[in-house]
Scaffold this motif. Sequence first.
Motif, PDB file in Angstrom:
ATOM      1  N   ALA A  61       0.774  -1.188   0.198  1.00 22.17           N
ATOM      2  CA  ALA A  61      -0.066  -0.020   0.094  1.00 22.17           C
ATOM      3  C   ALA A  61       0.873   1.225  -0.230  1.00 22.17           C
ATOM      4  O   ALA A  61       0.670   2.135  -0.568  1.00 22.17           O
ATOM      5  N   PHE A  62       1.991   1.261   0.613  1.00 20.22           N
ATOM      6  CA  PHE A  62       2.776   2.333   0.790  1.00 20.22           C
ATOM      7  C   PHE A  62       3.502   2.616  -0.489  1.00 20.22           C
ATOM      8  O   PHE A  62       3.648   3.561  -1.035  1.00 20.22           O
ATOM      9  N   ILE A  63       3.767   1.522  -1.061  1.00 18.29           N
ATOM     10  CA  ILE A  63       4.512   1.517  -2.472  1.00 18.29           C
ATOM     11  C   ILE A  63       3.455   2.235  -3.659  1.00 18.29           C
ATOM     12  O   ILE A  63       3.875   2.985  -4.451  1.00 18.29           O
ATOM     13  N   LEU A  70       2.522  10.554  -3.441  1.00 19.22           N
ATOM     14  CA  LEU A  70       1.795  11.036  -2.097  1.00 19.22           C
ATOM     15  C   LEU A  70       2.935  10.859  -1.233  1.00 19.22           C
ATOM     16  O   LEU A  70       2.419   9.890  -0.032  1.00 19.22           O
ATOM     17  N   PHE A  71       3.783  11.594  -1.162  1.00 23.37           N
ATOM     18  CA  PHE A  71       5.187  11.351  -0.390  1.00 23.37           C
ATOM     19  C   PHE A  71       4.848  11.662   1.060  1.00 23.37           C
ATOM     20  O   PHE A  71       5.221  11.040   1.967  1.00 23.37           O
ATOM     21  N   ASP A  72       3.861  12.545   1.229  1.00 21.28           N
ATOM     22  CA  ASP A  72       3.479  13.249   2.647  1.00 21.28           C
ATOM     23  C   ASP A  72       2.795  12.010   3.417  1.00 21.28           C
ATOM     24  O   ASP A  72       2.988  11.780   4.535  1.00 21.28           O
ATOM     25  N   GLU A  73       2.053  11.448   2.608  1.00 21.93           N
ATOM     26  CA  GLU A  73       1.058  10.126   3.179  1.00 21.93           C
ATOM     27  C   GLU A  73       2.102   8.943   3.250  1.00 21.93           C
ATOM     28  O   GLU A  73       1.827   8.616   4.485  1.00 21.93           O
ATOM     29  N   VAL A  74       2.998   8.755   2.705  1.00 21.45           N
ATOM     30  CA  VAL A  74       3.842   7.647   2.825  1.00 21.45           C
ATOM     31  C   VAL A  74       4.751   7.837   4.166  1.00 21.45           C
ATOM     32  O   VAL A  74       4.942   7.143   4.989  1.00 21.45           O
ATOM     33  N   SER A  98      10.955   8.799   0.329  1.00 18.54           N
ATOM     34  CA  SER A  98       9.597   9.636   0.316  1.00 18.54           C
ATOM     35  C   SER A  98      10.048  11.160   0.754  1.00 18.54           C
ATOM     36  O   SER A  98       9.951  12.261   0.155  1.00 18.54           O
ATOM     37  N   TYR A  99      11.068  11.321   1.563  1.00 13.60           N
ATOM     38  CA  TYR A  99      11.518  12.361   1.747  1.00 13.60           C
ATOM     39  C   TYR A  99      12.234  13.199   0.889  1.00 13.60           C
ATOM     40  O   TYR A  99      12.279  14.529   0.464  1.00 13.60           O
ATOM     41  N   HIS A 105      16.196  16.219   1.706  1.00 17.18           N
ATOM     42  CA  HIS A 105      17.355  15.353   1.693  1.00 17.18           C
ATOM     43  C   HIS A 105      18.004  15.256   3.163  1.00 17.18           C
ATOM     44  O   HIS A 105      18.660  14.098   3.481  1.00 17.18           O
ATOM     45  N   GLU A 106      18.009  16.353   3.914  1.00 16.55           N
ATOM     46  CA  GLU A 106      18.525  16.158   5.215  1.00 16.55           C
ATOM     47  C   GLU A 106      17.542  15.051   5.999  1.00 16.55           C
ATOM     48  O   GLU A 106      18.332  14.292   6.520  1.00 16.55           O
ATOM     49  N   ASN A 107      16.344  14.768   6.040  1.00 13.67           N
ATOM     50  CA  ASN A 107      15.601  14.034   6.559  1.00 13.67           C
ATOM     51  C   ASN A 107      16.110  12.599   5.964  1.00 13.67           C
ATOM     52  O   ASN A 107      15.828  11.483   6.520  1.00 13.67           O
ATOM     53  N   ALA A 108      16.080  12.687   4.732  1.00 10.20           N
ATOM     54  CA  ALA A 108      16.275  11.506   3.857  1.00 10.20           C
ATOM     55  C   ALA A 108      17.619  10.779   4.199  1.00 10.20           C
ATOM     56  O   ALA A 108      17.563   9.465   4.628  1.00 10.20           O
TER      57      ALA A 108
END
Length: 231
Positions: A61-63, A70-74, A98-99, A105-108
């Motif tokens: 479902a995340f994929i 829908l990156f914020d949702e993931v 998703s970040y 990219h810092e959070n990524a």
Amino acid sequence: MHQVCYPEFLQVALIELKSNLHINKETRSSYGLIDLNLNGINADLLKDKVEGILLWPIYFAFIFSFNEKLFDEVIKDASDLYKEIDNLSVIPNLIGASYAGINNHENAVTFYKKALAIDHNNTEILNNLAKSFSAINLYDEAIDTLEKSIILDEKNYDTYFNLGIINFNKGEYEESLKNYKHAIKLNNQIDKIYYNMAITLSKKGNNKEAINFFLKTLKLNPNHIKALNNI
């Protein structure tokens, strides 16, 4: 708000999971987990990681959401799951991606590092981390990360492709071409490598050779708009 339309088998599983994350073996069996193979990915690989928890429908479902951008949702939903299950590298890796999708990219980097702490030798995660390092101009860290990936798998064309991008961003065009050529040697069916070769050659003023690589790009992908615009 854009809504994802999940396949029916995912809808059924997710309804159950929302009310009860911990699923017994009988319920797992009723979903056909024993024999299920989804697009070549064996769902048992996810099912058996954590005893008592049915993971594959949540992850897929995340994929679906990720592929719909829908990156914020993931990030929100996968982070909630990560609080409960923190020993699967695929979850922080997906949060990191998703970040990266929203250019944070810092959070990524933070979540890719969490994923690597679980799975030290995962070249996909190493490449993801390197790309985010590069996006925030931490080129030395990015190169070190990709060199680790090469030690683990010297035949991974994507690692050399990503090295080529970093070299290009640093203005090291000869090194960039060297790495792109090595990537092509490992896999000569990837249009983005030929395109980047063409762009790098163009930067060096080798326009005739650059056009040749734009044409090779189009041979693999006739709908490559950027390549078409450079002919």
